[in-house]
Design an enzyme around this catalytic site. Structure first.
Site, PDB file in Angstrom:
ATOM      1  N   ASP A  60      -2.967 -46.197 -15.714  1.00  0.00           N
ATOM      2  CA  ASP A  60      -2.085 -45.078 -15.403  1.00  0.00           C
ATOM      3  C   ASP A  60      -1.749 -44.292 -16.670  1.00  0.00           C
ATOM      4  OD1 ASP A  60      -0.449 -43.873 -13.204  1.00  0.00           O
ATOM      5  OD2 ASP A  60       1.202 -44.372 -14.547  1.00  0.00           O
ATOM      6  N   GLU A  86      -6.997 -42.834 -15.709  1.00  0.00           N
ATOM      7  CA  GLU A  86      -6.351 -41.834 -14.850  1.00  0.00           C
ATOM      8  C   GLU A  86      -5.670 -40.821 -15.769  1.00  0.00           C
ATOM      9  OE1 GLU A  86      -2.825 -40.220 -12.462  1.00  0.00           O
ATOM     10  OE2 GLU A  86      -2.750 -41.537 -14.193  1.00  0.00           O
TER      11      GLU A  86
END
Length: 598
Positions: A342, A371
């Site tokens: 993330d 990401e």
């Protein structure tokens, strides 16, 4: 320039390929692929040169592969990487005095020179022989490595095939009945052709500042909170949310995934709820304002009152780095080999380079997905630092021109960057999907699965979920991030997903990005392209209107004047021709045509 301390070498190695940023970062390959190596090698005079590639596999012995002269001082060769891990290669070059002497002797004999006794004496001395004949000199196979030089070592980061090619399905375990429910869904996911099931954070969720439904600031009784608010009195990044099941349930899920061939990917989010144990155990790892209060995470206009970021400039940064590495290693030891990371672009690049190298040195099968929706230089730096693949801006590329631009970037970066084209995420419901209806979902699915070797969908996509929390927002109404949904694999898009994934597995041309050729369609709403020399894809980008046009197949593809094609998505068969082919596609419809040529 000062006088050299020792006699310099006369051979120079230049322009070695493939390297990234002058060798600062490794190129990427997957196991079984070739690494084609080139170098310019020069020496003064007319002596012949020899060269080789020195290859060192991970935890293995070095070997050499030949480099052949290509002309104009350029040399080329290749080696095959047969397993994951960090490989290195270097170029060695030398003056081959034996080959030089033999070539000179040959040219003199062919020119009719009768007396070559001096040349034969030189050859005998070079080879350590008492006497040579002309016949001996012209047939000798000996090699000489005089004045050998070696280039610097360059890296090749090798992943298993999943690092380059795979179909991903994202789901929230709590909406599928926890770990047991996800395990029960695995056979169906395998039937649909998915390679990875990606789970958002599965750790205990904090209660302080817990978010309510639709990101509400006040949670009602029973609201589960966001899984990204990691940590409570029950533990942190190395604990599981008990509402999802027990450790035995989790281990059974990983085992079931191994049996079905669908790998479990976990979310690695470096952030903590106010209740995470690290806040009490390591307060120095967190950002504080001058008044001593903790600073929660923000990305204006988004605010995350339930999350605190760690401080990578902490005085105890070494302890923080090691703790984060240990978290990843904990899950690898538990059988997890795929991690979706993330927001990695908000953490130091050098940290990722270190962490990924540390983990993969012991576990080369591990794959990291970045990401990072950010500027190109940051996205590419992360993949150079070790991420096997990355989310991309494909999610928002809807027009033909935008898709051309997207693919060109992938081609420009193909030595080190791999796209994972997610069509939607829990955070991203694009305007195209909100307003385009089922046809938009059809078009985006086929584009993702044929333009990018890796792609993914977030659950709900197969049900055409398209309602935002408000006009102009990309957040879903009743977002699954903040509440439990009752999910099962029953969406109307699933048959098309299964056909697409079957085609992707059966056709190697869909497993690469560097084999695309754009085809003219004479309609801006129709995008056409060939993958390899036997697959043709045409997609109607307009989700509202039937479009007509032409797909022009160039003769340079090497196809017959007329040939049969079968649509891999519908099984329909047609006769196509080199040159102009009439196309009529309904809203969002597509052809994925396989050329039926022996």
């Amino acid at each position: 320039m000062p006088l050299p301390r020792k006699q310099p070498q006369r051979v120079e190695i230049q322009a070695v390929e493939p390297i990234i940023d002058c060798g600062r970062y490794p190129v990427k390959r997957t196991a079984g692929e070739r690494v084609e190596v080139f170098a310019t090698i020069v020496r003064d005079g007319h002596d012949l040169l020899g060269a080789a590639i020195r290859v060192r596999p991970p935890k293995g012995k070095s070997r050499e592969e030949p480099l052949e002269a290509l002309g104009n001082d350029r040399f080329g060769g290749m080696f095959v990487v047969d397993r994951p891990g960090r490989w290195t290669f270097a170029v060695a070059a030398w003056t081959d005095r034996v080959a030089t002497w033999r070539d000179e002797l040959r040219r003199k004999v062919e020119a009719g020179q009768q007396d070559v006794s001096g040349e034969l004496a030189e050859g005998a001395a070079l080879l350590g022989r008492d006497l040579l004949t002309v016949e001996d000199g012209l047939t000798i196979e000996a090699e000489d490595r005089h004045g050998e030089v070696v280039s610097g070592a360059y890296g090749v980061d090798v992943d298993r095939e999943l690092g380059r090619f795979g179909s991903w399905y994202e789901l929230f375990p709590r909406s599928f009945g926890g770990f047991k429910g996800v395990a029960q869904a695995l056979p169906r996911l395998a039937e649909l052709g998915f390679d990875v099931v990606y789970l958002p954070p599965i750790h205990p969720i904090g209660t302080t500042n817990r978010k309510g439904r639709n990101n509400g600031l006040v949670a009602r009784a029973g609201d589960p909170g966001s899984p990204w608010a990691i940590g409570s009195e029950l533990g942190g990044h190395d604990a599981i949310d008990p509402s999802l099941g027990t450790w035995s349930d989790f281990d059974a899920l990983v085992a079931a995934a191994a049996e079905t061939g669908v790998e479990v990917a976990l979310d690695f989010a470096i952030q903590c709820s106010p209740d995470h144990p690290w806040l009490a155990e390591h307060p120095e790892w967190f950002n504080r304002r001058p008044d001593g209060t903790l600073k929660y995470a923000e990305n204006p206009p988004k605010r995350y009152q339930d999350i605190y970021n760690v401080n990578f400039e902490s005085e105890d940064w070494r302890g923080l780095w090691e703790a984060l590495r240990d978290v990843v290693q904990f899950w690898v030891d538990r059988g997890v080999n795929v991690f979706r990371v993330d927001n990695p672009h908000t953490k130091p690049f050098v940290f990722w380079e270190w962490l990924i190298a540390e983990v993969r040195a012991k576990n080369p099968q591990v794959i990291f997905l970045s990401e990072a929706f950010t500027r190109p230089a940051k996205m590419t730096t992360l993949t150079k630092a070790g991420f096997a693949q990355s989310y991309t801006y494909f999610t928002w590329k809807n027009t033909k021109a935008e898709l051309y631009e997207y693919v060109q970037e992938l081609l420009d970066w193909s030595a080190f960057y791999r796209s994972n084209a997610f069509v939607n995420t829990p955070d991203i419901l694009t305007e195209y999907l909100q307003h385009g209806g089922p046809s938009a979902f059809h078009a985006r699915l086929v584009l993702a699965g044929t333009l990018s070797p890796s792609y993914g969908i977030y659950s709900g996509f197969e049900n055409y979920e398209n309602v935002p929390v408000q006009e102009g927002s990309e957040e879903y109404l009743d977002s699954e991030k903040y509440e439990v949904r009752q999910r099962k694999l029953d969406g109307p898009l699933l048959p098309l997903i299964a056909r697409l994934n079957a085609a992707r597995r059966a056709e190697p041309a869909l497993q690469r990005v560097d084999n695309i050729r754009w085809l003219e369609t004479e309609n801006e709403a129709l995008i056409g392209y060939a993958k390899g020399d036997r697959l043709i894809c045409v997609v109607n980008l307009d989700p509202y209107t039937t479009r007509e046009g032409l797909c022009i197949v160039p003769m340079s593809m090497g196809l017959p004047p007329a040939f049969e094609v079968r649509d891999l998505l519908t099984d329909a068969e047609f006769v196509w021709h080199g040159g102009r082919n009439y196309i009529r596609l309904g809203p969002g419809e597509s052809h994925l045509l396989k050329v039926l040529v022996p």
